[in-house]
Design a protein around this motif. Structure first.
Motif, PDB file in Angstrom:
ATOM      1  N   VAL A   1       0.845  -1.202   0.000  1.00  0.00           N
ATOM      2  CA  VAL A   1       0.000   0.000   0.000  1.00  0.00           C
ATOM      3  C   VAL A   1       0.873   1.242   0.000  1.00  0.00           C
ATOM      4  O   VAL A   1       0.618   2.201  -0.749  1.00  0.00           O
ATOM      5  N   ALA A   2       1.907   1.269   0.816  1.00  0.00           N
ATOM      6  CA  ALA A   2       2.803   2.427   0.881  1.00  0.00           C
ATOM      7  C   ALA A   2       3.491   2.653  -0.464  1.00  0.00           C
ATOM      8  O   ALA A   2       3.615   3.793  -0.926  1.00  0.00           O
ATOM      9  N   THR A   3       3.911   1.579  -1.121  1.00  0.00           N
ATOM     10  CA  THR A   3       4.556   1.699  -2.429  1.00  0.00           C
ATOM     11  C   THR A   3       3.565   2.252  -3.463  1.00  0.00           C
ATOM     12  O   THR A   3       3.916   3.121  -4.265  1.00  0.00           O
ATOM     13  N   ALA A   4       2.334   1.751  -3.444  1.00  0.00           N
ATOM     14  CA  ALA A   4       1.321   2.229  -4.393  1.00  0.00           C
ATOM     15  C   ALA A   4       0.989   3.699  -4.149  1.00  0.00           C
ATOM     16  O   ALA A   4       0.853   4.492  -5.096  1.00  0.00           O
ATOM     17  N   LEU A   5       0.859   4.084  -2.908  1.00  0.00           N
ATOM     18  CA  LEU A   5       0.552   5.483  -2.582  1.00  0.00           C
ATOM     19  C   LEU A   5       1.714   6.404  -2.955  1.00  0.00           C
ATOM     20  O   LEU A   5       1.485   7.527  -3.412  1.00  0.00           O
ATOM     21  N   ALA A   6       2.923   5.965  -2.783  1.00  0.00           N
ATOM     22  CA  ALA A   6       4.087   6.771  -3.139  1.00  0.00           C
ATOM     23  C   ALA A   6       4.184   6.930  -4.658  1.00  0.00           C
ATOM     24  O   ALA A   6       4.691   7.939  -5.153  1.00  0.00           O
ATOM     25  N   ALA A   7       3.697   5.985  -5.406  1.00  0.00           N
ATOM     26  CA  ALA A   7       3.780   6.024  -6.865  1.00  0.00           C
ATOM     27  C   ALA A   7       2.712   6.933  -7.478  1.00  0.00           C
ATOM     28  O   ALA A   7       2.875   7.400  -8.607  1.00  0.00           O
ATOM     29  N   LEU A   8       1.615   7.199  -6.775  1.00  0.00           N
ATOM     30  CA  LEU A   8       0.523   8.018  -7.335  1.00  0.00           C
ATOM     31  C   LEU A   8       0.975   9.397  -7.805  1.00  0.00           C
ATOM     32  O   LEU A   8       0.707   9.764  -8.956  1.00  0.00           O
ATOM     33  N   PRO A   9       1.634  10.214  -6.986  1.00  0.00           N
ATOM     34  CA  PRO A   9       2.038  11.538  -7.473  1.00  0.00           C
ATOM     35  C   PRO A   9       2.992  11.467  -8.664  1.00  0.00           C
ATOM     36  O   PRO A   9       2.863  12.250  -9.620  1.00  0.00           O
ATOM     37  N   ARG A  10       3.913  10.541  -8.657  1.00  0.00           N
ATOM     38  CA  ARG A  10       4.860  10.399  -9.767  1.00  0.00           C
ATOM     39  C   ARG A  10       4.114  10.022 -11.044  1.00  0.00           C
ATOM     40  O   ARG A  10       4.329  10.606 -12.105  1.00  0.00           O
ATOM     41  N   ASN A  11       3.204   9.064 -10.938  1.00  0.00           N
ATOM     42  CA  ASN A  11       2.445   8.626 -12.115  1.00  0.00           C
ATOM     43  C   ASN A  11       1.556   9.748 -12.641  1.00  0.00           C
ATOM     44  O   ASN A  11       1.418   9.921 -13.857  1.00  0.00           O
ATOM     45  N   LEU A  12       0.949  10.511 -11.757  1.00  0.00           N
ATOM     46  CA  LEU A  12       0.102  11.636 -12.166  1.00  0.00           C
ATOM     47  C   LEU A  12       0.929  12.679 -12.900  1.00  0.00           C
ATOM     48  O   LEU A  12       0.506  13.203 -13.940  1.00  0.00           O
TER      49      LEU A  12
ATOM     50  N   SER B   1       2.315  15.473 -17.901  1.00  0.00           N
ATOM     51  CA  SER B   1       3.402  15.901 -18.785  1.00  0.00           C
ATOM     52  C   SER B   1       3.181  15.377 -20.199  1.00  0.00           C
ATOM     53  O   SER B   1       3.346  16.126 -21.179  1.00  0.00           O
ATOM     54  N   GLU B   2       2.807  14.110 -20.319  1.00  0.00           N
ATOM     55  CA  GLU B   2       2.557  13.526 -21.645  1.00  0.00           C
ATOM     56  C   GLU B   2       1.343  14.191 -22.305  1.00  0.00           C
ATOM     57  O   GLU B   2       1.327  14.409 -23.521  1.00  0.00           O
ATOM     58  N   ALA B   3       0.327  14.522 -21.523  1.00  0.00           N
ATOM     59  CA  ALA B   3      -0.865  15.174 -22.079  1.00  0.00           C
ATOM     60  C   ALA B   3      -0.538  16.577 -22.585  1.00  0.00           C
ATOM     61  O   ALA B   3      -1.042  17.002 -23.633  1.00  0.00           O
TER      62      ALA B   3
END
Length: 195
Positions: A150-161, A166-168
């Motif tokens: 869960v901590a890994t998934a939550l930490a990845a959210l801002p980076r993925n967003l 940026s791509e958009a």
């Protein structure tokens, strides 16, 4: 050298106190065990928080009166040794099982774990179990693994967003096309048509 009654009473009292605190005990016998192997056996039992001693049968039976381990020390004959611990019974069983394999002169008679007399076969089964420390570490790993995911998934959210935004922007996904040009004040407005 004869042991006085006072010395016997002291030994019985000391063993009684130790046996009352014990959570597990394994009764063994041996024949022709060398002093060096006996010393090694004592050290290995001590390394897991246990105690090992050779006892006279009558002394052991008297010392066990009024304790939970009394049933395991009834009807003893021959040379008797006891190993007991207040700690992990599995660790004690593992050490003594290894000693019994290495030193054929050492054999089990009975055992007592958490209020119940166990057989020689059950001592072997007990030795196959993971120790208390191993079980605690496995439980902690199992409890920690979902929280870590869960901590890994939550930490990845801002980076993925940030990557998606940026791509958009690069693909010009925000807005309907290029920004419209605004008219400057110097340009004349077109004149209305006359009828």
């Amino acid at each position: 050298m004869a042991v006085t009654k006072a010395k016997k009473a002291e030994q019985i009292e000391k063993l009684n106190v130790s046996l009352q605190k014990a959570s597990s005990m394994i009764v063994g016998t041996f024949s022709k065990l060398t002093v060096a192997k006996d010393d090694t056996l004592r050290r290995t039992v001590r390394s897991v928080g246990g105690r090992y001693q050779v006892v006279k049968n009558t002394l052991a039976q008297r010392a066990s009166q009024g304790t939970k381990v009394g049933d395991a020390l009834k009807g003893l004959k021959g040379v008797t040794s006891i190993a007991y611990t207040e700690g992990d019974p599995v660790a004690l069983a593992k050490i003594l099982t290894k000693v019994a394999k290495d030193v054929p002169a050492f054999k089990f008679r009975a055992g007592w774990v958490e209020g119940r007399v166990i057989s020689i076969q059950e001592i072997g089964q007990l030795a196959q179990l993971p120790s208390k420390d191993e079980l605690i570490s496995k439980i902690m790993f199992l409890l920690n693994a979902p929280a870590q995911r869960v901590a890994t998934a939550l930490a990845a959210l801002p980076r993925n967003l940030a990557v998606v935004v940026s791509e958009a922007v690069k693909a010009n996904k925000f807005g309907g096309g290029p920004a419209p040009e605004t008219a400057t004040a110097t340009e004349a407005a077109p004149e209305p048509e006359k009828a």
